[in-house]
Design an enzyme around this catalytic site. Sequence first.
Site, mmCIF file in Angstrom:
data_model
loop_
_atom_site.group_PDB
_atom_site.id
_atom_site.type_symbol
_atom_site.label_atom_id
_atom_site.label_comp_id
_atom_site.label_asym_id
_atom_site.label_seq_id
_atom_site.Cartn_x
_atom_site.Cartn_y
_atom_site.Cartn_z
ATOM 1 N N HIS A 138 -97.937 -59.487 -39.081
ATOM 2 C CA HIS A 138 -96.437 -59.173 -39.212
ATOM 3 C C HIS A 138 -95.652 -60.523 -39.670
ATOM 4 C CE1 HIS A 138 -92.471 -57.590 -37.903
ATOM 5 N NE2 HIS A 138 -92.029 -58.586 -38.153
ATOM 6 N N ASP A 166 -96.639 -47.431 -38.670
ATOM 7 C CA ASP A 166 -95.797 -48.210 -38.166
ATOM 8 C C ASP A 166 -94.842 -47.480 -37.224
ATOM 9 O OD1 ASP A 166 -94.423 -50.582 -36.989
ATOM 10 O OD2 ASP A 166 -93.295 -50.918 -38.783
#
Length: 421
Positions: A177, A303
């Site tokens: 991330h 996600d």
Amino acid sequence: MSLLITNTKLFYANQLQTKDILIKDGKFAEIADHIDANGAEVIDAKNNLVSPGLVDVHVHFREPGQTHKETIKTGSMASAHGGFTTVGAMPNVTPVPDTVEKFQAQLKLNEKESLINTLQYAPVTKDEISTELSPIEDLDKLGAMGFSNDGHGIDNAQSMYTAMEKIASLHSHLAAHVEDQSLFNKGVVNKGKVATRLGLPAINQAAETSQLARDLLLAKDTGVHYHVCHISTADSVQLVRIAKDAGINVTCEASPHHLLLSDQDIVDDDANFKMNPPLRSEEDRLALVAGLQDGTIDMIATDHAPHAKEEKSQGFLKSAFGITGIETSFPLMYTNFVEKGLLSLEQLLNLMSMKPAQVFGLKNAGNIELNKPADFTIIDLNQEYEIAEQDFISKGVNSPFIGDLVKGKVINTYVSGQKVY
């Protein structure tokens, strides 16, 4: 017990074929133009698509510690509803499974509660926010799918470099991330006209791109498989494209919401449009589409980030980041990409099943092969329906796509020959 699926539009050997499928003892036993039942239970697929079970390498199931948002059971049921049979669960639960004991407990919980194959990422660092590394070698031995601090960027370059060296030595995967916290600067929406119009604190694109550029050079030096989570900007796509050309071992994913929406779609203070990374400009969105088409972007990942209603009803400033996505991913992509000629059906299925399994070395997922577990889904490509809150199985109904008309309705999903949806 044997199961015979007839009249299929089968995605097999990377192409669509008309075949019968025989399943015995939970595995694909025979694939042929015609197979006699010989006592097997027969299911008529009615010429609907039969696809390998879809694979999502990026989900949040919230258990333990955040079960008001989602549980492993509801998350896995929602996955099956979306056609997914294998997922990679991120470790930002409470507590973070950053020790052998906590990771073992997480694995046991996944096995007990999940209807599908829920694989588990381990955190790169302690509690996901420390500079101290997790016991990477030990967690790898326990079967970690890979390592990620998803939800947090790793700002400390030395921590990232050392982690990359360890993960590379294990031939595992680092799913990053990318977010420089100092540039993120407590923003809630992409920097640009929309942030100005709504008077909201903005997120600089450099929060993503600057850390990505650093990490790509570290990945070059360490040789680690470096996977970029939820890529969102044109510059990021170009950085990955250049890195691939340079031989760096990098892959990346894009989410349906970044491929389908831009900050232009944010009309008012509706936190269903609040996600991290944020919706970017239309130019960024189009660059993602181009990256998906030319292979720079390797796969689609949702996600999936469910939240309780009260956590998403307080406007951009106070609501949580993230949207639910695993139940809407395939129909949204099929309707907006395949139906509109941006991708072929074969390309989409590859992006959502075969490629993620290949990239992460998942030998029993993403493909229909003889003697492999019979994980598959049956999808009616012609059935049009409206995405409706009441149809969600996930506890999270936080989606900007509610009300959209889509095609591609999942009829049944099977894991090891057992119907799970």
